[in-house]
Design a protein around this motif. Sequence first.
Motif, PDB file in Angstrom:
ATOM      1  N   SER A 120       0.481  -1.003   0.049  1.00  0.00           N
ATOM      2  CA  SER A 120      -0.049  -0.194   0.179  1.00  0.00           C
ATOM      3  C   SER A 120       0.670   1.052  -0.009  1.00  0.00           C
ATOM      4  O   SER A 120       0.153   2.049  -0.451  1.00  0.00           O
ATOM      5  CB  SER A 120      -0.839   0.040   1.260  1.00  0.00           C
ATOM      6  OG  SER A 120      -1.802  -1.337   1.517  1.00  0.00           O
ATOM      7  N   ILE A 121       2.533   1.438   0.674  1.00  0.00           N
ATOM      8  CA  ILE A 121       2.894   2.567   0.253  1.00  0.00           C
ATOM      9  C   ILE A 121       3.555   3.100  -0.488  1.00  0.00           C
ATOM     10  O   ILE A 121       3.844   3.933  -0.856  1.00  0.00           O
ATOM     11  CB  ILE A 121       4.200   2.178   1.815  1.00  0.00           C
ATOM     12  CG1 ILE A 121       3.052   1.930   3.468  1.00  0.00           C
ATOM     13  CG2 ILE A 121       4.528   3.111   1.921  1.00  0.00           C
ATOM     14  CD1 ILE A 121       4.486   0.965   4.437  1.00  0.00           C
ATOM     15  N   PHE A 179      11.412  -2.531  -7.866  1.00  0.00           N
ATOM     16  CA  PHE A 179       9.757  -2.424  -7.608  1.00  0.00           C
ATOM     17  C   PHE A 179       9.774  -1.769  -9.109  1.00  0.00           C
ATOM     18  O   PHE A 179       9.081  -3.017  -9.873  1.00  0.00           O
ATOM     19  CB  PHE A 179      10.146  -1.580  -6.433  1.00  0.00           C
ATOM     20  CG  PHE A 179       8.549  -2.115  -6.116  1.00  0.00           C
ATOM     21  CD1 PHE A 179       7.902  -2.849  -6.065  1.00  0.00           C
ATOM     22  CD2 PHE A 179       7.333  -1.049  -6.779  1.00  0.00           C
ATOM     23  CE1 PHE A 179       6.558  -3.213  -5.480  1.00  0.00           C
ATOM     24  CE2 PHE A 179       6.771  -0.918  -6.048  1.00  0.00           C
ATOM     25  CZ  PHE A 179       5.464  -2.127  -6.152  1.00  0.00           C
ATOM     26  N   LEU A 180      10.037  -0.794  -9.874  1.00  0.00           N
ATOM     27  CA  LEU A 180       9.146  -0.525 -10.952  1.00  0.00           C
ATOM     28  C   LEU A 180       9.751  -1.279 -12.776  1.00  0.00           C
ATOM     29  O   LEU A 180       9.466  -0.534 -13.592  1.00  0.00           O
ATOM     30  CB  LEU A 180       9.623   0.791 -10.897  1.00  0.00           C
ATOM     31  CG  LEU A 180       8.636   1.876  -9.566  1.00  0.00           C
ATOM     32  CD1 LEU A 180       9.773   3.122  -9.648  1.00  0.00           C
ATOM     33  CD2 LEU A 180       7.606   1.255  -9.987  1.00  0.00           C
ATOM     34  N   LYS A 181      10.915  -2.093 -12.199  1.00  0.00           N
ATOM     35  CA  LYS A 181      10.784  -2.866 -13.117  1.00  0.00           C
ATOM     36  C   LYS A 181       9.689  -4.063 -13.683  1.00  0.00           C
ATOM     37  O   LYS A 181       9.827  -5.538 -13.173  1.00  0.00           O
ATOM     38  CB  LYS A 181      12.395  -4.019 -13.331  1.00  0.00           C
ATOM     39  CG  LYS A 181      12.585  -4.618 -14.579  1.00  0.00           C
ATOM     40  CD  LYS A 181      13.571  -5.750 -13.504  1.00  0.00           C
ATOM     41  CE  LYS A 181      13.957  -6.377 -14.982  1.00  0.00           C
ATOM     42  NZ  LYS A 181      13.297  -7.487 -15.392  1.00  0.00           N
ATOM     43  N   PRO A 182       8.838  -3.479 -14.668  1.00  0.00           N
ATOM     44  CA  PRO A 182       7.882  -4.792 -15.199  1.00  0.00           C
ATOM     45  C   PRO A 182       7.913  -5.929 -15.405  1.00  0.00           C
ATOM     46  O   PRO A 182       9.212  -6.030 -16.250  1.00  0.00           O
ATOM     47  CB  PRO A 182       7.231  -4.443 -15.987  1.00  0.00           C
ATOM     48  CG  PRO A 182       7.768  -2.784 -15.888  1.00  0.00           C
ATOM     49  CD  PRO A 182       8.814  -2.415 -16.137  1.00  0.00           C
ATOM     50  N   PHE A 188       0.866  -2.749 -16.209  1.00  0.00           N
ATOM     51  CA  PHE A 188       2.563  -3.392 -16.376  1.00  0.00           C
ATOM     52  C   PHE A 188       2.283  -4.159 -15.062  1.00  0.00           C
ATOM     53  O   PHE A 188       1.495  -3.614 -13.639  1.00  0.00           O
ATOM     54  CB  PHE A 188       3.288  -2.305 -16.443  1.00  0.00           C
ATOM     55  CG  PHE A 188       3.561  -1.646 -17.491  1.00  0.00           C
ATOM     56  CD1 PHE A 188       4.750  -3.477 -18.295  1.00  0.00           C
ATOM     57  CD2 PHE A 188       3.534  -0.713 -17.722  1.00  0.00           C
ATOM     58  CE1 PHE A 188       4.350  -2.345 -19.573  1.00  0.00           C
ATOM     59  CE2 PHE A 188       3.800  -0.183 -18.630  1.00  0.00           C
ATOM     60  CZ  PHE A 188       4.316  -1.044 -20.081  1.00  0.00           C
ATOM     61  N   GLN A 189       2.299  -5.083 -14.618  1.00  0.00           N
ATOM     62  CA  GLN A 189       3.165  -6.052 -13.317  1.00  0.00           C
ATOM     63  C   GLN A 189       4.031  -6.489 -13.147  1.00  0.00           C
ATOM     64  O   GLN A 189       5.203  -6.579 -13.254  1.00  0.00           O
ATOM     65  CB  GLN A 189       2.214  -7.444 -13.423  1.00  0.00           C
ATOM     66  CG  GLN A 189       0.489  -7.354 -12.771  1.00  0.00           C
ATOM     67  CD  GLN A 189      -0.542  -8.584 -13.015  1.00  0.00           C
ATOM     68  OE1 GLN A 189      -0.337  -9.285 -14.053  1.00  0.00           O
ATOM     69  NE2 GLN A 189      -1.272  -7.955 -12.254  1.00  0.00           N
ATOM     70  N   GLY A 190       4.530  -6.000 -11.982  1.00  0.00           N
ATOM     71  CA  GLY A 190       6.155  -6.659 -11.167  1.00  0.00           C
ATOM     72  C   GLY A 190       5.976  -8.287 -10.822  1.00  0.00           C
ATOM     73  O   GLY A 190       4.481  -8.121 -10.634  1.00  0.00           O
ATOM     74  N   ASP A 193       7.225 -15.389  -6.915  1.00  0.00           N
ATOM     75  CA  ASP A 193       6.721 -16.435  -7.601  1.00  0.00           C
ATOM     76  C   ASP A 193       4.983 -15.170  -7.848  1.00  0.00           C
ATOM     77  O   ASP A 193       4.413 -16.079  -8.738  1.00  0.00           O
ATOM     78  CB  ASP A 193       6.167 -17.927  -7.348  1.00  0.00           C
ATOM     79  CG  ASP A 193       7.023 -18.943  -7.502  1.00  0.00           C
ATOM     80  OD1 ASP A 193       8.181 -18.527  -8.384  1.00  0.00           O
ATOM     81  OD2 ASP A 193       7.590 -19.861  -6.313  1.00  0.00           O
ATOM     82  N   THR A 194       5.094 -14.380  -7.201  1.00  0.00           N
ATOM     83  CA  THR A 194       3.241 -14.034  -7.024  1.00  0.00           C
ATOM     84  C   THR A 194       4.277 -12.208  -8.403  1.00  0.00           C
ATOM     85  O   THR A 194       4.899 -11.545  -8.008  1.00  0.00           O
ATOM     86  CB  THR A 194       3.288 -13.374  -5.331  1.00  0.00           C
ATOM     87  OG1 THR A 194       3.590 -14.829  -5.381  1.00  0.00           O
ATOM     88  CG2 THR A 194       1.993 -12.891  -5.958  1.00  0.00           C
ATOM     89  N   PHE A 195       2.986 -12.341  -9.176  1.00  0.00           N
ATOM     90  CA  PHE A 195       3.254 -11.197  -9.375  1.00  0.00           C
ATOM     91  C   PHE A 195       1.972  -9.446  -8.460  1.00  0.00           C
ATOM     92  O   PHE A 195       1.196 -10.179  -7.782  1.00  0.00           O
ATOM     93  CB  PHE A 195       2.065 -10.653 -10.584  1.00  0.00           C
ATOM     94  CG  PHE A 195       2.512 -11.877 -11.943  1.00  0.00           C
ATOM     95  CD1 PHE A 195       3.968 -10.665 -12.286  1.00  0.00           C
ATOM     96  CD2 PHE A 195       3.150 -13.121 -12.058  1.00  0.00           C
ATOM     97  CE1 PHE A 195       4.505 -11.714 -13.806  1.00  0.00           C
ATOM     98  CE2 PHE A 195       3.445 -14.061 -12.944  1.00  0.00           C
ATOM     99  CZ  PHE A 195       4.305 -13.277 -13.460  1.00  0.00           C
ATOM    100  N   TYR A 196       2.776  -8.547  -8.564  1.00  0.00           N
ATOM    101  CA  TYR A 196       1.640  -7.713  -7.650  1.00  0.00           C
ATOM    102  C   TYR A 196       1.510  -5.937  -8.752  1.00  0.00           C
ATOM    103  O   TYR A 196       2.245  -6.008 -10.014  1.00  0.00           O
ATOM    104  CB  TYR A 196       2.797  -6.703  -6.816  1.00  0.00           C
ATOM    105  CG  TYR A 196       4.427  -6.201  -7.936  1.00  0.00           C
ATOM    106  CD1 TYR A 196       4.297  -5.171  -7.838  1.00  0.00           C
ATOM    107  CD2 TYR A 196       5.463  -7.296  -7.932  1.00  0.00           C
ATOM    108  CE1 TYR A 196       5.450  -4.818  -8.301  1.00  0.00           C
ATOM    109  CE2 TYR A 196       6.217  -6.509  -7.683  1.00  0.00           C
ATOM    110  CZ  TYR A 196       7.028  -5.396  -8.152  1.00  0.00           C
ATOM    111  OH  TYR A 196       7.816  -5.126  -8.633  1.00  0.00           O
ATOM    112  N   ASP A 197       0.560  -5.543  -8.815  1.00  0.00           N
ATOM    113  CA  ASP A 197       0.137  -4.173  -9.908  1.00  0.00           C
ATOM    114  C   ASP A 197       0.834  -3.267  -9.079  1.00  0.00           C
ATOM    115  O   ASP A 197       1.256  -2.676  -7.834  1.00  0.00           O
ATOM    116  CB  ASP A 197      -1.723  -4.702  -9.159  1.00  0.00           C
ATOM    117  CG  ASP A 197      -2.197  -5.403  -9.871  1.00  0.00           C
ATOM    118  OD1 ASP A 197      -1.685  -6.160 -10.777  1.00  0.00           O
ATOM    119  OD2 ASP A 197      -3.216  -5.877  -9.269  1.00  0.00           O
TER     120      ASP A 197
END
Length: 502
Positions: free
Chosen positions: A365-366, A406-409, A417-419, A423-427
């Motif tokens: 969230s941060i 972190f900002l490397k998709p 785009f997702q990072g 094994d987990t993708f984040y928005d």
Amino acid sequence: MLPKLSKHHVIADKASGIPPACFDYPEKILQFGTGVLLRGLVDYLVDKANKQGIFQGRVVVVKSTDGSTADFDSQDCLYTTNIKGQEKGQLVNRRLINASIARVLQSNADWSKVLEAVRQEQLNIIISNTTEVGIQYVEEKVDGVVPASYPGKLLAVLLERYRHFNGAADKGFVIVPTELVVDNGRLLKDIVLKLALFNEMEHAFVQWINTANTFCSSLVDRIVPGKPKDLAAQNEAAGYEDGLWIDAEPFLLWAIEGNAAVAERLSFKQADERMLVAEDITPYREQKLRILNGSHTAAVTVGYLSGLNTVYECMQNPVMKRFFDTVVLEEILPTLKDLGPQTEVFAKDVLDRFANPFIEHKLISITFQQSSKTNARNVRTIMRYYDQYKMLPPMITIGFAASLLFLKPARQEGGKFQGKRGDTFYDYNDDNIAIFAAYWHGVNIVDKAAVAAMVQQVLGDSRLWETGLHEVPGFADAIAEHLFGMLQQGVSVYVSNYSKVH
């Protein structure tokens, strides 16, 4: 079945700390908003003062949203504030009953009662928290109707006050917005005056707004999570049923821009030194931005890419705790000496707040608008630190590199785009993510020179940074070194190894 929290309950229970006289105090504050921040900060301070016999005034609250006020009415507007967290290294968990609110009115159904309340001579303070969206200019008529916007309602309230007291110069309000907007008092006043012009209000009334009323910008800082998840268990332990129960952290700060007359009107500040009135609150805004917000932004991607999920988890992790401690006390704090001695106290309080086990502050969230927050919160700190020491702040520099990683998709799904972490993708919630995606596109991450070239380009992009970071001596090289190390070793291993030797 537990009894409902009520006036009868607290009068009978001397341990409540509420003197019966509190219920007879006159209404002195008109408050727009029933939210937990106002109840956990402003109303907490009013209640604290009343219990000490200082302010001797109560709050009439205007509920801006539609819906019943029965939840307040059914328990005589009383509610529990449970202060939970860490204070000066010690866990705190204390419960108190707040009796500051006299009544709650619904802005649409009870608008005539709101205007009636304004006619009370002793009611001379207005406080609001209508969210940042609430302080917006909306062209609307305000006389003889219920205005839709908060500035519209405020203008109607001022008009009622002006008419009732025949424009008396000593019958104006001290008006304190608490919305998280810079210069919120000035902004609110500008909107109210603009709306008065739209409504073709008489010149004498506009003059009265300007001269008889004081709009004060303010800064509020307290985490109030609100209703606990285990409310039933908390009610059972307290021995009564309270549907309005709120949790709040021990820390609080309410800085209000005003003069001695404002301080005298807001006399409930005498009950707590953490509420203050000053001619200029810029230093308090700056310390919050740099220390609290800046350290969050510097550390969040390091913690998240290391596999941690909350700020509290970071403070329980030896590497991340040291990271936070170093960033706050050794890298940010020394650059803020001109703000005054209270800044060091604030910095130590911030670390206590981060270690609060009762607050689940998620790292993901941060990361909201991570790139623009890095620019707004930390670029100036980097420059100040370099100017002061002729070297780079080590941990903030690592945090900057982690933000680039972190900002490397990792992929683009449905145009977004997702990072990827493990094994987990984040928005992403970052307006600049397409810019970073373009810079990362085609970069060979095992080619150190390619990574360094990309870093040089990113740091020189004026769309992202308020100053050319590529021109700061050694900064591009340090970022490239850290970033390449994280790409090869992983963030957790790289930062842990780096911390051992620095």
